[in-house]
Structures are given as structure tokens and as C-alpha cells.
Design a protein around this motif. Sequence first.
Motif, PDB file in Angstrom:
ATOM      1  N   GLY A 102       0.851  -1.171   0.000  1.00 40.03           N
ATOM      2  CA  GLY A 102       0.000   0.000   0.000  1.00 40.03           C
ATOM      3  C   GLY A 102       0.891   1.227   0.000  1.00 40.03           C
ATOM      4  N   VAL A 103       0.364   2.336   0.403  1.00 40.89           N
ATOM      5  CA  VAL A 103       1.122   3.574   0.457  1.00 40.89           C
ATOM      6  C   VAL A 103       1.505   3.827   1.908  1.00 40.89           C
ATOM      7  CG1 VAL A 103       1.085   6.043   0.003  1.00 40.89           C
ATOM      8  CG2 VAL A 103      -0.119   4.470  -1.531  1.00 40.89           C
ATOM      9  N   LEU A 104       2.804   3.963   2.183  1.00 40.75           N
ATOM     10  CA  LEU A 104       3.299   4.227   3.529  1.00 40.75           C
ATOM     11  C   LEU A 104       3.231   5.727   3.788  1.00 40.75           C
ATOM     12  CD1 LEU A 104       4.636   3.054   6.079  1.00 40.75           C
ATOM     13  CD2 LEU A 104       6.831   3.476   4.987  1.00 40.75           C
ATOM     14  N   CYS A 105       2.516   6.126   4.846  1.00 42.12           N
ATOM     15  CA  CYS A 105       2.323   7.548   5.164  1.00 42.12           C
ATOM     16  C   CYS A 105       2.817   7.817   6.575  1.00 42.12           C
ATOM     17  CB  CYS A 105       0.844   7.915   5.083  1.00 42.12           C
ATOM     18  SG  CYS A 105       0.099   7.598   3.489  1.00 42.12           S
ATOM     19  N   ARG A 106       3.434   8.970   6.781  1.00 44.87           N
ATOM     20  CA  ARG A 106       3.825   9.423   8.121  1.00 44.87           C
ATOM     21  C   ARG A 106       3.086  10.714   8.401  1.00 44.87           C
ATOM     22  NH1 ARG A 106       9.206   7.632  10.523  1.00 44.87           N
ATOM     23  NH2 ARG A 106       8.242   8.857  12.141  1.00 44.87           N
ATOM     24  N   ASP A 107       2.565  10.838   9.626  1.00 48.87           N
ATOM     25  CA  ASP A 107       1.897  12.084   9.969  1.00 48.87           C
ATOM     26  C   ASP A 107       2.857  13.005  10.722  1.00 48.87           C
ATOM     27  OD1 ASP A 107       1.935  11.277  12.674  1.00 48.87           O
ATOM     28  OD2 ASP A 107      -0.046  10.363  12.515  1.00 48.87           O
ATOM     29  N   LEU A 108       2.422  14.197  11.046  1.00 49.27           N
ATOM     30  CA  LEU A 108       3.287  15.193  11.681  1.00 49.27           C
ATOM     31  C   LEU A 108       3.729  14.794  13.082  1.00 49.27           C
ATOM     32  CD1 LEU A 108       1.492  18.460  10.500  1.00 49.27           C
ATOM     33  CD2 LEU A 108       3.599  17.430   9.601  1.00 49.27           C
ATOM     34  N   GLN A 109       2.983  13.902  13.726  1.00 49.41           N
ATOM     35  CA  GLN A 109       3.349  13.441  15.071  1.00 49.41           C
ATOM     36  C   GLN A 109       4.287  12.241  15.034  1.00 49.41           C
ATOM     37  OE1 GLN A 109      -0.036  13.972  14.239  1.00 49.41           O
ATOM     38  NE2 GLN A 109       0.111  16.052  15.079  1.00 49.41           N
ATOM     39  N   GLY A 110       4.707  11.809  13.855  1.00 45.06           N
ATOM     40  CA  GLY A 110       5.623  10.670  13.733  1.00 45.06           C
ATOM     41  C   GLY A 110       4.947   9.329  13.594  1.00 45.06           C
ATOM     42  N   GLY A 111       3.608   9.311  13.550  1.00 45.90           N
ATOM     43  CA  GLY A 111       2.886   8.054  13.359  1.00 45.90           C
ATOM     44  C   GLY A 111       3.042   7.552  11.934  1.00 45.90           C
ATOM     45  N   THR A 112       2.979   6.245  11.765  1.00 50.09           N
ATOM     46  CA  THR A 112       3.133   5.634  10.449  1.00 50.09           C
ATOM     47  C   THR A 112       1.903   4.789  10.163  1.00 50.09           C
ATOM     48  OG1 THR A 112       5.501   5.508  10.850  1.00 50.09           O
ATOM     49  CG2 THR A 112       4.663   4.232   9.022  1.00 50.09           C
ATOM     50  N   ARG A 113       1.433   4.830   8.929  1.00 48.29           N
ATOM     51  CA  ARG A 113       0.301   3.993   8.545  1.00 48.29           C
ATOM     52  C   ARG A 113       0.479   3.558   7.097  1.00 48.29           C
ATOM     53  NH1 ARG A 113      -4.765   7.543   9.615  1.00 48.29           N
ATOM     54  NH2 ARG A 113      -3.563   8.074  11.414  1.00 48.29           N
ATOM     55  N   ILE A 114      -0.115   2.420   6.781  1.00 46.61           N
ATOM     56  CA  ILE A 114      -0.144   1.956   5.400  1.00 46.61           C
ATOM     57  C   ILE A 114      -1.570   2.100   4.919  1.00 46.61           C
ATOM     58  CG2 ILE A 114       0.106  -0.009   3.843  1.00 46.61           C
ATOM     59  CD1 ILE A 114       2.382  -0.973   5.544  1.00 46.61           C
ATOM     60  N   VAL A 115      -1.736   2.801   3.826  1.00 44.75           N
ATOM     61  CA  VAL A 115      -3.058   3.075   3.282  1.00 44.75           C
ATOM     62  C   VAL A 115      -3.261   2.219   2.041  1.00 44.75           C
ATOM     63  CG1 VAL A 115      -4.550   4.879   2.346  1.00 44.75           C
ATOM     64  CG2 VAL A 115      -2.905   5.432   4.135  1.00 44.75           C
ATOM     65  N   ASP A 116      -4.394   1.553   1.987  1.00 44.11           N
ATOM     66  CA  ASP A 116      -4.777   0.787   0.805  1.00 44.11           C
ATOM     67  C   ASP A 116      -4.994   1.788  -0.331  1.00 44.11           C
ATOM     68  OD1 ASP A 116      -5.984  -0.780  -1.125  1.00 44.11           O
ATOM     69  OD2 ASP A 116      -7.306  -1.801   0.274  1.00 44.11           O
ATOM     70  N   THR A 117      -4.460   1.495  -1.492  1.00 43.20           N
ATOM     71  CA  THR A 117      -4.594   2.430  -2.617  1.00 43.20           C
ATOM     72  C   THR A 117      -6.027   2.518  -3.110  1.00 43.20           C
ATOM     73  OG1 THR A 117      -3.940   0.670  -4.127  1.00 43.20           O
ATOM     74  CG2 THR A 117      -2.217   2.172  -3.385  1.00 43.20           C
ATOM     75  N   VAL A 118      -6.878   1.551  -2.750  1.00 44.10           N
ATOM     76  CA  VAL A 118      -8.284   1.588  -3.144  1.00 44.10           C
ATOM     77  C   VAL A 118      -9.127   2.236  -2.045  1.00 44.10           C
ATOM     78  CG1 VAL A 118     -10.283   0.194  -3.754  1.00 44.10           C
ATOM     79  CG2 VAL A 118      -8.027  -0.439  -4.597  1.00 44.10           C
ATOM     80  N   ASP A 119      -8.972   1.749  -0.800  1.00 42.35           N
ATOM     81  CA  ASP A 119      -9.739   2.256   0.344  1.00 42.35           C
ATOM     82  C   ASP A 119      -8.822   3.161   1.160  1.00 42.35           C
ATOM     83  OD1 ASP A 119     -11.339   2.691   2.565  1.00 42.35           O
ATOM     84  OD2 ASP A 119     -11.016   0.698   3.399  1.00 42.35           O
ATOM     85  N   ARG A 120      -8.832   4.446   0.917  1.00 44.93           N
ATOM     86  CA  ARG A 120      -7.898   5.366   1.567  1.00 44.93           C
ATOM     87  C   ARG A 120      -8.405   5.907   2.894  1.00 44.93           C
ATOM     88  NH1 ARG A 120      -4.576   8.292  -3.053  1.00 44.93           N
ATOM     89  NH2 ARG A 120      -4.658   6.606  -4.537  1.00 44.93           N
ATOM     90  N   GLN A 121      -9.389   5.272   3.468  1.00 43.78           N
ATOM     91  CA  GLN A 121      -9.883   5.742   4.752  1.00 43.78           C
ATOM     92  C   GLN A 121     -10.149   4.560   5.661  1.00 43.78           C
ATOM     93  OE1 GLN A 121     -13.864   7.406   4.257  1.00 43.78           O
ATOM     94  NE2 GLN A 121     -13.610   6.992   2.087  1.00 43.78           N
ATOM     95  N   GLY A 122     -10.409   4.840   6.903  1.00 45.39           N
ATOM     96  CA  GLY A 122     -10.769   3.809   7.874  1.00 45.39           C
ATOM     97  C   GLY A 122      -9.602   2.907   8.215  1.00 45.39           C
ATOM     98  N   PHE A 123      -9.049   3.048   9.400  1.00 41.05           N
ATOM     99  CA  PHE A 123      -7.918   2.223   9.804  1.00 41.05           C
ATOM    100  C   PHE A 123      -8.339   1.253  10.882  1.00 41.05           C
ATOM    101  CE2 PHE A 123      -4.495   3.970   7.447  1.00 41.05           C
ATOM    102  CZ  PHE A 123      -4.971   5.222   7.082  1.00 41.05           C
ATOM    103  N   GLY A 124      -7.859   0.013  10.747  1.00 46.25           N
ATOM    104  CA  GLY A 124      -8.113  -1.010  11.757  1.00 46.25           C
ATOM    105  C   GLY A 124      -7.127  -0.835  12.895  1.00 46.25           C
TER     106      GLY A 124
END
Length: 130
Positions: A102-124
Motif C-alpha cells: 500500500g502507500v506508507l504515510c507518516r503524519d506530523l506526530q511521527g505516526g506511520t500507517r499503510i493506506v490501501d490504494t483503493v480504500d484510503r480511509q478507515g484504519f483497523g
Amino acid sequence: ADLKGLQQIVAQVQPRNLMLVHGEEKKMAFLRNRCQELYRLPTTMPENGDTVEIPVVARRHVLLAKSLIAAKLKKAEAAQRKAVAEPGVTAVPPLPPLRFSGVLCRDLQGGTRIVDTVDRQGFGGSLPLM
């Protein structure tokens, strides 16, 4: 412990590597082969005095999109059920490490998440990524 007991320990502990250092060579070789087949577990039988290097994998926790988790987990559980159905299998093999793309994203607080390229919302929930 006997062979069945050792296999149950490996299934419960789910080690990343296994080193057999005590026992009869033929029985240890059988257990090594069994662990490699059932659990896809790197297993060594070093001789006395050998130096063994075991790779260490750094882990990082990331948030994963629910759609990524559901699809991968369903496939892994199906493979696990198939392995248990094979004749002679006495222990439930652990689920293999789940690989995600998926797409690896980092937020301003240093958190990391992988986002599905199809479903870009809702994290488990948070899962270790290997």
C-alpha cells in the motif's frame, strides 16, 4: 519432551528461528526438517563450538487500512486450515507473517500507517509489520 510435545511448544511460542543443540542426531534432523516443512521456520543444528548468527528483524507498528487486514487474514487462515487437514499433522501451524502493500504515510506526530490504494480511509487496529 517427545516429538509431539516439541512441535506443540514450537506452535505455541512461534519463534522466528530454532536452534537444536541437544539430542540424538537423527531425531534432531527429523525435527529440524519437520519444523522447516510445517512452520517454514529457519532451524539449525550447530556442532559443539560452532558460532551461529541469527538475523534480527526490526519491527515497527503501523496502522493498516481495514480492507488490507481483512483480505490478508482471510487468505492466511484458509492456508492454515488446509495445513491442519493434511494427514499426520498433530499441531496447528502458526499463521505466516502477513505482508502488506500500500502507500506508507507518516503524519506530523511521527505516526506511520499503510493506506490501501483503493480504500484510503478507515484504519483497523495496530499490527506489527514485518
